[in-house]
Scaffold this motif. Structure first.
Motif, short mmCIF file in Angstrom:
data_model
loop_
_atom_site.label_atom_id
_atom_site.label_comp_id
_atom_site.label_asym_id
_atom_site.label_seq_id
_atom_site.Cartn_x
_atom_site.Cartn_y
_atom_site.Cartn_z
N ARG A 1 0.84 -1.21 0.00
CA ARG A 1 0.00 0.00 0.00
C ARG A 1 0.86 1.25 0.00
O ARG A 1 0.59 2.22 -0.70
N GLU A 2 1.93 1.23 0.80
CA GLU A 2 2.81 2.39 0.85
C GLU A 2 3.51 2.61 -0.48
O GLU A 2 3.65 3.74 -0.95
N ALA A 3 3.94 1.51 -1.11
CA ALA A 3 4.60 1.62 -2.43
C ALA A 3 3.62 2.17 -3.46
O ALA A 3 3.96 3.03 -4.26
N ASN A 4 2.38 1.68 -3.44
CA ASN A 4 1.38 2.15 -4.39
C ASN A 4 1.03 3.61 -4.17
O ASN A 4 0.65 4.32 -5.10
N ALA A 5 1.13 4.08 -2.92
CA ALA A 5 0.81 5.48 -2.62
C ALA A 5 1.79 6.44 -3.28
O ALA A 5 1.47 7.60 -3.48
N THR A 6 2.97 5.96 -3.65
CA THR A 6 3.97 6.81 -4.28
C THR A 6 3.97 6.67 -5.80
O THR A 6 4.84 7.17 -6.47
N ARG A 7 2.96 5.98 -6.32
CA ARG A 7 2.91 5.69 -7.75
C ARG A 7 1.49 5.92 -8.27
O ARG A 7 0.53 5.52 -7.65
N PHE A 8 1.40 6.57 -9.42
CA PHE A 8 0.13 6.74 -10.11
C PHE A 8 0.35 6.21 -11.52
O PHE A 8 1.22 6.70 -12.24
N VAL A 9 -0.42 5.20 -11.90
CA VAL A 9 -0.24 4.55 -13.20
C VAL A 9 -1.34 5.01 -14.15
O VAL A 9 -2.52 4.96 -13.82
N LEU A 10 -0.91 5.45 -15.32
CA LEU A 10 -1.82 5.95 -16.34
C LEU A 10 -1.58 5.17 -17.63
O LEU A 10 -0.43 5.04 -18.08
N GLY A 11 -2.63 4.65 -18.20
CA GLY A 11 -2.52 3.95 -19.47
C GLY A 11 -2.92 4.85 -20.62
O GLY A 11 -3.95 5.52 -20.55
N VAL A 12 -2.11 4.88 -21.66
CA VAL A 12 -2.43 5.65 -22.87
C VAL A 12 -2.54 4.65 -24.01
O VAL A 12 -1.60 3.91 -24.29
N THR A 13 -3.70 4.63 -24.63
CA THR A 13 -3.95 3.67 -25.70
C THR A 13 -4.80 4.33 -26.78
O THR A 13 -5.37 5.39 -26.56
N GLY A 14 -4.86 3.69 -27.92
CA GLY A 14 -5.68 4.21 -29.01
C GLY A 14 -5.13 3.80 -30.36
O GLY A 14 -4.04 3.25 -30.46
N ASN A 15 -5.90 4.09 -31.37
CA ASN A 15 -5.51 3.75 -32.73
C ASN A 15 -4.41 4.66 -33.24
O ASN A 15 -4.03 5.63 -32.59
N ILE A 16 -3.93 4.36 -34.42
CA ILE A 16 -2.87 5.14 -35.04
C ILE A 16 -3.36 6.57 -35.32
O ILE A 16 -4.54 6.78 -35.63
N ALA A 17 -2.47 7.53 -35.16
CA ALA A 17 -2.70 8.94 -35.48
C ALA A 17 -3.77 9.61 -34.62
O ALA A 17 -4.46 10.52 -35.07
N VAL A 18 -3.88 9.20 -33.35
CA VAL A 18 -4.84 9.86 -32.46
C VAL A 18 -4.15 10.75 -31.43
O VAL A 18 -4.83 11.37 -30.61
N GLY A 19 -2.81 10.80 -31.46
CA GLY A 19 -2.09 11.69 -30.56
C GLY A 19 -1.47 11.04 -29.34
O GLY A 19 -1.02 11.73 -28.43
N LYS A 20 -1.42 9.71 -29.31
CA LYS A 20 -0.81 9.01 -28.17
C LYS A 20 0.62 9.45 -27.93
O LYS A 20 0.99 9.77 -26.80
N SER A 21 1.41 9.48 -28.98
CA SER A 21 2.83 9.82 -28.83
C SER A 21 3.01 11.22 -28.29
O SER A 21 3.89 11.47 -27.45
N MET A 22 2.16 12.15 -28.73
CA MET A 22 2.24 13.52 -28.25
C MET A 22 1.92 13.59 -26.75
O MET A 22 2.63 14.23 -25.98
N VAL A 23 0.87 12.90 -26.34
CA VAL A 23 0.48 12.90 -24.93
C VAL A 23 1.58 12.26 -24.09
O VAL A 23 1.96 12.80 -23.03
N VAL A 24 2.09 11.13 -24.53
CA VAL A 24 3.14 10.44 -23.79
C VAL A 24 4.39 11.33 -23.69
O VAL A 24 4.99 11.43 -22.61
N ALA A 25 4.76 11.99 -24.77
CA ALA A 25 5.93 12.87 -24.75
C ALA A 25 5.73 14.03 -23.78
O ALA A 25 6.66 14.40 -23.04
N MET A 26 4.53 14.60 -23.75
CA MET A 26 4.24 15.70 -22.83
C MET A 26 4.37 15.23 -21.38
O MET A 26 4.93 15.94 -20.54
N LEU A 27 3.86 14.05 -21.08
CA LEU A 27 3.95 13.52 -19.72
C LEU A 27 5.40 13.20 -19.35
O LEU A 27 5.82 13.46 -18.23
N ALA A 28 6.15 12.67 -20.31
CA ALA A 28 7.57 12.37 -20.06
C ALA A 28 8.34 13.65 -19.77
O ALA A 28 9.19 13.69 -18.88
N GLU A 29 8.05 14.72 -20.52
CA GLU A 29 8.71 16.02 -20.29
C GLU A 29 8.45 16.54 -18.89
O GLU A 29 9.26 17.28 -18.34
N ARG A 30 7.33 16.14 -18.33
CA ARG A 30 6.96 16.59 -16.98
C ARG A 30 7.41 15.61 -15.90
O ARG A 30 6.99 15.71 -14.76
#
Length: 135
Positions: free
Chosen positions: A15-44
């Motif tokens: 529980r303590e380990a999970n409290a320090t982690r937030f997991v977000l899944g990014v999925t979708g078809n080709i050309a819907v902007g997944k890579s852009m969203v993932v890159a923005m999150l990585a930059e942050r």
């Protein structure tokens, strides 16, 4: 009380380990902007786990997963340099739904286990970039 205490402590640590982690899944078809969203999150500062990249690592020459694929689909799916011949494998599995389902049964558990391992090792925001998250 020893075993129960050990179990409780293990659950508390999880529980303590999970409290320090937030997991977000990014999925979708080709050309819907997944890579852009993932890159923005990585930059942050998010930790990004690319399921496709994990798959490619798991099927590198000489890996157990590649050997399982070769055992099931034949020697011809591996090139002389030891790498997967994606064109040959694709010709097999994309013309036979049962073969594709079998490839998925071989590969998906390994990819999921490795993604899970990487999530467990991460802290903070963890982004999983995957074509399929739920099936």
């Amino acid at each position: 009380m020893g075993i129960a205490n050990d179990v409780f402590q293990g659950e508390q640590q999880q529980r303590e380990a999970n409290a320090t982690r937030f997991v977000l899944g990014v999925t979708g078809n080709i050309a819907v902007g997944k890579s852009m969203v993932v890159a923005m999150l990585a930059e942050r500062g998010a930790t990004v786990i690319d399921a496709d990249r994990v798959y490619h690592e798991l099927i590198a020459p000489g890996t157990p997963l590649l050997r399982r694929i070769q055992e099931r689909f034949g020697e011809e799916v591996v090139q002389p340099d030891g790498s997967l011949d994606r064109k040959v494998l694709g010709a097999i599995v994309f013309s036979d739904a049962a073969a594709l389902a079998e490839l998925d049964r071989i590969t998906h558990p390994a990819v999921i286990a490795e993604v899970d391992r990487r999530v467990a090792a991460a802290n903070g925001i963890v982004v999983i970039d995957a074509v399929k998250l739920v099936e």
